[in-house]
Every structure is written in C-alpha cells, then in structure tokens.
Design a protein around this motif. Structure first.
Motif, PDB file in Angstrom:
ATOM      1  N   ALA A 101      38.217  59.383  68.377  1.00 46.42           N
ATOM      2  CA  ALA A 101      37.633  60.729  68.432  1.00 46.42           C
ATOM      3  C   ALA A 101      36.183  60.697  67.981  1.00 46.42           C
ATOM      4  N   GLU A 102      35.909  59.996  66.888  1.00 45.78           N
ATOM      5  CA  GLU A 102      34.524  59.875  66.406  1.00 45.78           C
ATOM      6  C   GLU A 102      33.648  59.224  67.481  1.00 45.78           C
ATOM      7  N   GLU A 103      34.149  58.159  68.074  1.00 42.30           N
ATOM      8  CA  GLU A 103      33.371  57.400  69.059  1.00 42.30           C
ATOM      9  C   GLU A 103      33.035  58.245  70.281  1.00 42.30           C
ATOM     10  N   GLY A 104      33.883  59.203  70.614  1.00 45.48           N
ATOM     11  CA  GLY A 104      33.692  59.988  71.821  1.00 45.48           C
ATOM     12  C   GLY A 104      32.726  61.158  71.698  1.00 45.48           C
ATOM     13  N   LEU A 105      32.243  61.424  70.493  1.00 46.00           N
ATOM     14  CA  LEU A 105      31.314  62.547  70.317  1.00 46.00           C
ATOM     15  C   LEU A 105      29.990  62.273  71.030  1.00 46.00           C
ATOM     16  N   ALA A 106      29.446  63.302  71.649  1.00 48.09           N
ATOM     17  CA  ALA A 106      28.178  63.167  72.367  1.00 48.09           C
ATOM     18  C   ALA A 106      27.029  62.873  71.418  1.00 48.09           C
ATOM     19  N   ASP A 107      27.063  63.430  70.217  1.00 52.41           N
ATOM     20  CA  ASP A 107      26.102  63.106  69.167  1.00 52.41           C
ATOM     21  C   ASP A 107      26.816  62.294  68.100  1.00 52.41           C
ATOM     22  N   ARG A 108      26.183  61.199  67.659  1.00 53.23           N
ATOM     23  CA  ARG A 108      26.819  60.379  66.624  1.00 53.23           C
ATOM     24  C   ARG A 108      26.685  61.070  65.273  1.00 53.23           C
ATOM     25  N   PRO A 109      27.801  61.328  64.600  1.00 49.44           N
ATOM     26  CA  PRO A 109      27.711  61.997  63.294  1.00 49.44           C
ATOM     27  C   PRO A 109      27.178  61.051  62.219  1.00 49.44           C
ATOM     28  N   ALA A 110      26.443  61.618  61.281  1.00 48.87           N
ATOM     29  CA  ALA A 110      26.023  60.855  60.105  1.00 48.87           C
ATOM     30  C   ALA A 110      27.131  60.833  59.061  1.00 48.87           C
ATOM     31  N   THR A 111      27.921  61.905  59.051  1.00 52.24           N
ATOM     32  CA  THR A 111      29.013  62.043  58.087  1.00 52.24           C
ATOM     33  C   THR A 111      30.246  62.586  58.790  1.00 52.24           C
ATOM     34  N   CYS A 112      31.398  62.040  58.432  1.00 50.07           N
ATOM     35  CA  CYS A 112      32.672  62.600  58.884  1.00 50.07           C
ATOM     36  C   CYS A 112      33.434  63.095  57.663  1.00 50.07           C
ATOM     37  N   ILE A 113      33.871  64.336  57.716  1.00 50.81           N
ATOM     38  CA  ILE A 113      34.758  64.861  56.682  1.00 50.81           C
ATOM     39  C   ILE A 113      36.142  64.947  57.302  1.00 50.81           C
ATOM     40  N   VAL A 114      37.104  64.302  56.645  1.00 55.49           N
ATOM     41  CA  VAL A 114      38.401  64.025  57.254  1.00 55.49           C
ATOM     42  C   VAL A 114      39.511  64.615  56.403  1.00 55.49           C
ATOM     43  N   ASP A 115      40.460  65.262  57.064  1.00 60.56           N
ATOM     44  CA  ASP A 115      41.610  65.833  56.364  1.00 60.56           C
ATOM     45  C   ASP A 115      42.501  64.729  55.816  1.00 60.56           C
ATOM     46  N   GLY A 116      42.912  64.857  54.576  1.00 63.78           N
ATOM     47  CA  GLY A 116      43.846  63.906  53.997  1.00 63.78           C
ATOM     48  C   GLY A 116      43.262  63.127  52.840  1.00 63.78           C
ATOM     49  N   SER A 117      44.020  62.127  52.379  1.00 65.74           N
ATOM     50  CA  SER A 117      43.598  61.319  51.234  1.00 65.74           C
ATOM     51  C   SER A 117      43.429  59.849  51.580  1.00 65.74           C
ATOM     52  N   GLN A 118      43.951  59.428  52.718  1.00 68.28           N
ATOM     53  CA  GLN A 118      43.875  58.021  53.117  1.00 68.28           C
ATOM     54  C   GLN A 118      42.750  57.848  54.139  1.00 68.28           C
ATOM     55  N   LYS A 119      41.844  56.940  53.849  1.00 68.03           N
ATOM     56  CA  LYS A 119      40.574  56.858  54.559  1.00 68.03           C
ATOM     57  C   LYS A 119      40.648  55.969  55.796  1.00 68.03           C
ATOM     58  N   PRO A 120      40.318  56.521  56.969  1.00 71.30           N
ATOM     59  CA  PRO A 120      40.229  55.694  58.164  1.00 71.30           C
ATOM     60  C   PRO A 120      38.930  54.908  58.170  1.00 71.30           C
ATOM     61  N   LYS A 121      38.872  53.862  58.998  1.00 73.83           N
ATOM     62  CA  LYS A 121      37.649  53.082  59.137  1.00 73.83           C
ATOM     63  C   LYS A 121      36.812  53.699  60.249  1.00 73.83           C
ATOM     64  N   LEU A 122      35.775  54.430  59.845  1.00 74.22           N
ATOM     65  CA  LEU A 122      34.899  55.104  60.788  1.00 74.22           C
ATOM     66  C   LEU A 122      33.488  54.537  60.677  1.00 74.22           C
ATOM     67  N   LYS A 123      32.673  54.787  61.685  1.00 76.07           N
ATOM     68  CA  LYS A 123      31.305  54.281  61.671  1.00 76.07           C
ATOM     69  C   LYS A 123      30.412  55.106  60.750  1.00 76.07           C
ATOM     70  N   ALA A 124      30.662  56.394  60.672  1.00 76.18           N
ATOM     71  CA  ALA A 124      29.857  57.277  59.829  1.00 76.18           C
ATOM     72  C   ALA A 124      30.340  57.231  58.380  1.00 76.18           C
ATOM     73  N   ALA A 125      29.490  57.664  57.471  1.00 80.10           N
ATOM     74  CA  ALA A 125      29.923  57.887  56.094  1.00 80.10           C
ATOM     75  C   ALA A 125      31.079  58.877  56.105  1.00 80.10           C
TER      76      ALA A 125
END
Length: 205
Positions: A101-125
C-alpha cells in the motif's frame, strides 16, 4: 461520556518532514479471503467529513465516505493473498500488504502512521499508534478504504462460493460459514494455516 473523535494532530506533528500517510488493514481475523491494507494521504485543507473507525460505521456510511476519500485524498491499496498468508503467517502477510500500500502511493510519504503496536518494515519513517483509527484522521480513512475494498472482494468470492455466506460474514467464523464448511468443505480461498481450517483438513485427510 465524551465521544473521542480522530484528529489531524499526529499528521500535523510530522508535516515538517513531508507527506504523512495513514495505514491500516482489514481482514487479519477471518478464516477465508485475503488481508487488505490501505494507505491514505489526506489534504489538510480538504478532509472528508465523517472519518471514523470503520468498525463504528454502517456499511452504507462506510461506502459513501470511501468514495469521498478517493475523490479528495491520495489512496493506495495493498493485498496479500491467502497463499501468502499460509506461507508467511498472517502477521507477516499484513506487513506485506501494508508495504504494498505504501509503495503504491502516487506521492512517497516521509512518514507513515500505522494502526497497531507491531511495526511493519516500510520505506518511510514509521510511528505505530494503538487504536489509531480512533485517533488519527488519516488512519481512520485508511481503515475505511481497507474495509470497503476487502468487503467488495469477499462479496465477489461469494458469487463463486455461495454456501459460506461470505457476502455477510466476510470470511469470519460465523455460524453460516461454519455450516458451509461442515457441508461443503474447504475452498481454495480458506486459510489453511488457521486452526479451524487446519483441523477440518486433518480430520478429512
């Protein structure tokens, strides 16, 4: 008791670094179907009305708000298949869907705020937010998109497999789903690594 509504405060706190995406998923618990994640970057000057935790909205309301989100925000959806769920487990498949989902965004986010407590491996902070869909407007929007997309997928699967009531239970272990499994067995869309499905397969082996 005051009703707590999601705000744009977290997004504002990270805005200095660049675009902020909210990410959430739908479908970790069901016995059948894929897991779906959505990433949403809201326009702070044009935030859709009615954003809230998708579970607290009626199906009709969710679908209406989802259309508004798509018209007024950047939206991307990531999916992990049943085969991927069975191969790498549901948690890792959820992380995979979020990364897609992150990869498919038209603009690359600088930060991702994610629901939950377990952290996925994302490109953004990445900042994890427990009960984020009730806290952040972007996460709430992502929860609505993920839920509506997955519900549509389960309704489509129900057309080919009408004996499990997926159009109603969306693959969760509801009585009609259990009855369908007892009478007609396991389909290719069932998560064979999940204990109730694995048990049926072992009993029928």
């Amino acid at each position: 008791m005051a009703v707590i509504k999601p705000t744009y405060d977290l997004e504002t706190a990270h805005a200095h670094a660049g675009p902020v995406a909210g990410i959430d998923e739908a479908g970790r618990g069901p016995w059948a179907g894929p897991v779906v994640a959505a990433a949403v970057i809201l326009d702070p000057d044009d935030i859709p009305d009615g954003l809230a935790d998708s579970k607290k909205l009626s199906e009709t309301r969710r679908e209406k708000i989802a259309l508004s989100i798509r018209e007024r925000a950047l939206v991307s959806v990531g999916v992990a298949s049943v085969e991927e769920i069975d191969e790498i487990n549901i948690l890792q498949a959820t992380f995979l869907a979020m990364a897609r989902a992150e990869e498919g965004l038209a603009d690359r986010p600088a930060t991702c705020i994610v629901d939950g407590s377990q952290k996925p491996k994302l490109k953004a902070a990445t900042q994890m937010v427990v009960k984020g869909d009730a806290t952040s407007l972007s996460i709430a929007a992502a929860s609505i998109i993920a839920k509506t997309v997955r519900d549509d997928m389960m309704r489509a699967l129900a057309l080919d497999h009408p004996f499990y009531a997926w159009e109603k239970n969306k693959g969760y272990g509801a009585p009609a789903h259990r009855e369908g499994l007892a009478r007609y067995g396991v389909t290719p869309h069932h998560r064979k690594s999940f204990a109730p499905i694995h048990k049926i397969l072992c009993e029928n082996a």
